[in-house]
Scaffold this active site. Structure first.
Site, mmCIF file in Angstrom:
data_model
loop_
_atom_site.group_PDB
_atom_site.id
_atom_site.type_symbol
_atom_site.label_atom_id
_atom_site.label_comp_id
_atom_site.label_asym_id
_atom_site.label_seq_id
_atom_site.Cartn_x
_atom_site.Cartn_y
_atom_site.Cartn_z
ATOM 1 N N GLU A 88 0.796 -1.220 0.000
ATOM 2 C CA GLU A 88 0.000 0.000 0.000
ATOM 3 C C GLU A 88 0.825 1.265 0.000
ATOM 4 O OE1 GLU A 88 -2.806 0.340 3.192
ATOM 5 O OE2 GLU A 88 -3.233 -1.790 3.063
ATOM 6 N N CYS A 101 -2.357 2.457 7.669
ATOM 7 C CA CYS A 101 -1.580 1.307 8.133
ATOM 8 C C CYS A 101 -2.069 -0.091 7.736
ATOM 9 C CB CYS A 101 -1.498 1.331 9.657
ATOM 10 S SG CYS A 101 -1.272 2.948 10.353
#
Ligand code: SAH
Length: 343
Positions: A91, A332
């Site tokens: 990501e 996260c």
């Protein structure tokens, strides 16, 4: 045969790798610049077409591609899911501030540090990212920007940067290279959970990035409840490594502190202040992002305000991290997690 990456090589190494093609030096330089601007082989129009075709058979130009993206309706933050050549995904988050674009870069597929509040570490660490895959994230983000380019980088995505030490140092040297993207080392931050030996070594690399230290606790007892790494290194040794970093680089250290139900009492603020006294530092208070699979709860607004006041009273510089992309799973490792579950 697996194709090799060229993006992680310095110009001299690129020349040596491609020695058999007998390229003139200026072609090597052009190739380096193209690669570091994010170009694919077929876009490198000032290189001979036959050469580009030969290179494409054996080498990878850009190893990272965007698999999915979500744009926040609140603040324009873009959350990306990138695909890697081996099928793994990672990501990234692109944030727009008044001073320009900041990209949050991942350093590993997953993470093995095991912090109890973090989604990136739920399935452990799959592998380290290569220098080319670190650079490739910046190139992908740049394709999304119409009015400029990534100007600041924070190594705060999934993974522990100092657990992928060599690739991260190589990345920092390449991303700041004058023939490449030329992003200044002073525009880069690196966040670590506090691997003491690597922190000391990193202080001596001549790569004076802003160091963010994920502290999250005022003492070892609380830190061990939140971060397994605290069993390996005492908080005093972590702070000592921070002092060494400040001394060697002349830069201040930023302490990250995610406020939750076990570390946010006023007496914790007082204890934290006493341990940080006299250090050239700043505390960044982060409201904990709730992660579905984790039971730890965040601190409430009143506790956050009180905690910050207690630090300020003791002359510790403190700010609250702005929350961005709240509507797009900005935090996260959560987007990757949901993607993997769907597969
Ligand atoms: N491994 C590095 C960098 C990745 S995490 C490190 O530990 O610093 C980037 C920051 O986000 C760290 O400060 C980390 O502790 C914090 N973080 C992770 N999960 C979080 C959550 N659920 N809520 C708030 N902060 C979180």
């Amino acid at each position: 045969m697996d194709k090799k990456e060229l993006l992680g090589l310095f110009p001299e190494e690129l020349g040596a790798e491609l020695a058999e093609y007998k390229l003139p030096a200026f072609h090597v330089k052009q190739l380096f610049t193209w690669l570091h601007r994010g170009a694919a082989f077929d876009q490198m129009t000032n290189l001979p077409k036959a050469l580009r075709e030969q290179l494409a058979e054996r080498y990878i130009d850009q190893p990272v591609t965007i698999l999915e993206k979500r744009v926040s309706q609140l603040d324009g933050t873009v959350k990306m899911l990138y695909a890697l050549p081996d099928g793994n995904c990672i990501e990234g988050v692109l944030m727009r501030y008044h001073h320009g674009y900041t990209l949050c870069v991942s350093t590993q597929v997953g993470c093995r540090m095991g912090c109890v509040f973090c989604a990136s570490t739920l399935n452990g660490c799959v592998r380290n990212l290569t220098p080319a895959e670190l650079l490739g994230q910046v190139h992908c983000a740049n394709t999304l920007i119409e009015d400029g380019h990534v100007g600041n980088i924070v190594l705060m995505g999934s993974g522990e940067p100092l657990d992928n030490y060599d690739s991260v140092c190589r990345f920092l040297r390449l991303v700041s290279h004058q023939e490449g993207l030329g992003i200044g080392i002073r525009h880069i931050s690196l966040s670590t959970c506090g691997l003491v030996p690597q922190m000391k070594r990193f202080a001596e690399e001549g790569l004076p990035v802003t160091l963010s230290l994920s502290l999250h606790a005022p003492n070892d007892a609380i830190r061990r409840q939140l971060m397994p790494v605290a069993n390996a290194y005492k908080m005093e040794d972590v702070l000592e490594a921070c002092r060494y970093y400040i001394e060697k680089t002349g830069r201040r250290v930023i302490f990250e502190y995610a406020l939750n139900e076990i570390n946010s009492k006023p007496e914790h603020a007082a204890e934290l202040a006493s341990r940080l006294r006299g250090m050239q530092c700043h505390v960044n208070v982060i409201p904990l992002n709730a992660v579905e699979e984790k039971t730890l709860r965040g601190a409430d607004e009143a506790a956050i305000t009180r905690f910050m006041q207690e630090l300020e009273k003791r002359h510790i510089s403190v700010t609250r991290r702005r929350e961005m992309g709240d509507d797009i799973e900005g935090a996260c490792g959560q987007l990757r997690r949901h993607y993997l579950e769907e597969q």
